[in-house]
Design an enzyme around this catalytic site. Sequence first.
Site, PDB file in Angstrom:
ATOM      1  N   SER A 121       0.828  -1.207   0.000  1.00 38.26           N
ATOM      2  CA  SER A 121       0.000   0.000   0.000  1.00 38.26           C
ATOM      3  C   SER A 121       0.860   1.253   0.000  1.00 38.26           C
ATOM      4  O   SER A 121       1.970   1.260   0.544  1.00 38.26           O
ATOM      5  CB  SER A 121      -0.889   0.003   1.252  1.00 38.26           C
ATOM      6  OG  SER A 121      -1.517   1.255   1.436  1.00 38.26           O
ATOM      7  N   TYR A 145      -1.975   0.525  10.250  1.00 39.48           N
ATOM      8  CA  TYR A 145      -2.196  -0.173   8.978  1.00 39.48           C
ATOM      9  C   TYR A 145      -0.968  -0.055   8.081  1.00 39.48           C
ATOM     10  O   TYR A 145      -0.437  -1.046   7.571  1.00 39.48           O
ATOM     11  CB  TYR A 145      -3.423   0.393   8.255  1.00 39.48           C
ATOM     12  CG  TYR A 145      -3.509  -0.070   6.817  1.00 39.48           C
ATOM     13  CD1 TYR A 145      -3.780  -1.399   6.514  1.00 39.48           C
ATOM     14  CD2 TYR A 145      -3.287   0.820   5.756  1.00 39.48           C
ATOM     15  CE1 TYR A 145      -3.832  -1.833   5.198  1.00 39.48           C
ATOM     16  CE2 TYR A 145      -3.343   0.398   4.451  1.00 39.48           C
ATOM     17  CZ  TYR A 145      -3.615  -0.933   4.176  1.00 39.48           C
ATOM     18  OH  TYR A 145      -3.645  -1.355   2.855  1.00 39.48           O
ATOM     19  N   LYS A 149       1.716  -3.033   6.696  1.00 37.85           N
ATOM     20  CA  LYS A 149       2.013  -3.329   5.289  1.00 37.85           C
ATOM     21  C   LYS A 149       3.516  -3.228   5.024  1.00 37.85           C
ATOM     22  O   LYS A 149       4.077  -4.021   4.256  1.00 37.85           O
ATOM     23  CB  LYS A 149       1.240  -2.385   4.364  1.00 37.85           C
ATOM     24  CG  LYS A 149      -0.265  -2.478   4.463  1.00 37.85           C
ATOM     25  CD  LYS A 149      -0.785  -3.904   4.365  1.00 37.85           C
ATOM     26  CE  LYS A 149      -0.683  -4.491   2.973  1.00 37.85           C
ATOM     27  NZ  LYS A 149      -1.323  -5.826   2.885  1.00 37.85           N
TER      28      LYS A 149
END
Length: 316
Positions: A121, A145, A149
């Site tokens: 991402s 988050y 990643k």
Amino acid sequence: MSTWLLTGGAGYIGAHVLRALRAAGHDGVVLDDLSTGLAERLPDDAELLRHDLLDPDLGKVLADLTRRRDVAGVVHLAAKKSVPESVALPLTYYEHNVGGTVAMLRAATAAGIGRFVYSSSAAVYGETSAEPVAEEHPTLPTSPYGETKLAGEWAVRRHAEAEGLSWTALRYFNVAGAASATLADRGATNLLPLVMRAVDTGTPVKVFGDDWPTPDGTCLRDYVHVDDLAEAHVAAAAALEEGRSPGALNVGRNEGTSVLEVIRAVEDARGRPVPHEIVGRRPGDPARVVADASRIATVLGWRASRGLAEMCAARS
């Protein structure tokens, strides 16, 4: 025809990747616990293995699969992906996103699968003043988050070095659009489906801040059509089958679009106003993130071909 295992293959992006692989002459087996994925997104003849990545029997599942089918590699899409949820539940995100990736790497290697496409991402870059953002830009994620990643990328890279895997990490920018209504994004966090829902229901969509350092004060993102993204996975799979290991690659359009510009594009596409309200900034959001997608064009020969108008079609 090669067969690829798609974790999270019943999800919004995963179902489009499966469709693109099939269109390119490949096949796919889907591994998905259906916690957010939908079996109805899959073709009737697609093989679905309903398992969680943290299932202690994952190794046995993959070993059985490779005994039955010649699996060329893994496209690892399964992950939790909400920035605000990750701020509230960081350990859950580390457990599923990092722990799930480690479990899949172990199981795939034990089963003799030597190619790995990792779904990453643009959140790995965090807040940045660079525009566009190239792959060598510092990775300083601003949310759990994004951290998970990035940690997943590290795990894939180091494991690949130790075990001789071919790998790539595709750093998605903001994904939008759909090939059909059945495959559409039904999530509760991505901007475009929220805007579409606001048109249909009359419930205002929230715009998180209008005081960001951007031209109109709303967050700026690089939006890429999900069909273009799916085709990038096909190109990545082909590169890995050729024995190449491209590393981390941005997947975007080299073009920034603000939240208010997305709202206006949907208004143009639907011929109706989009009810919206300005609220406070959301924790973990950077002001602007726009891709430099030149490396993927050079390495994989991939370029996005669909624009914002196609992403804002009513079927999305």
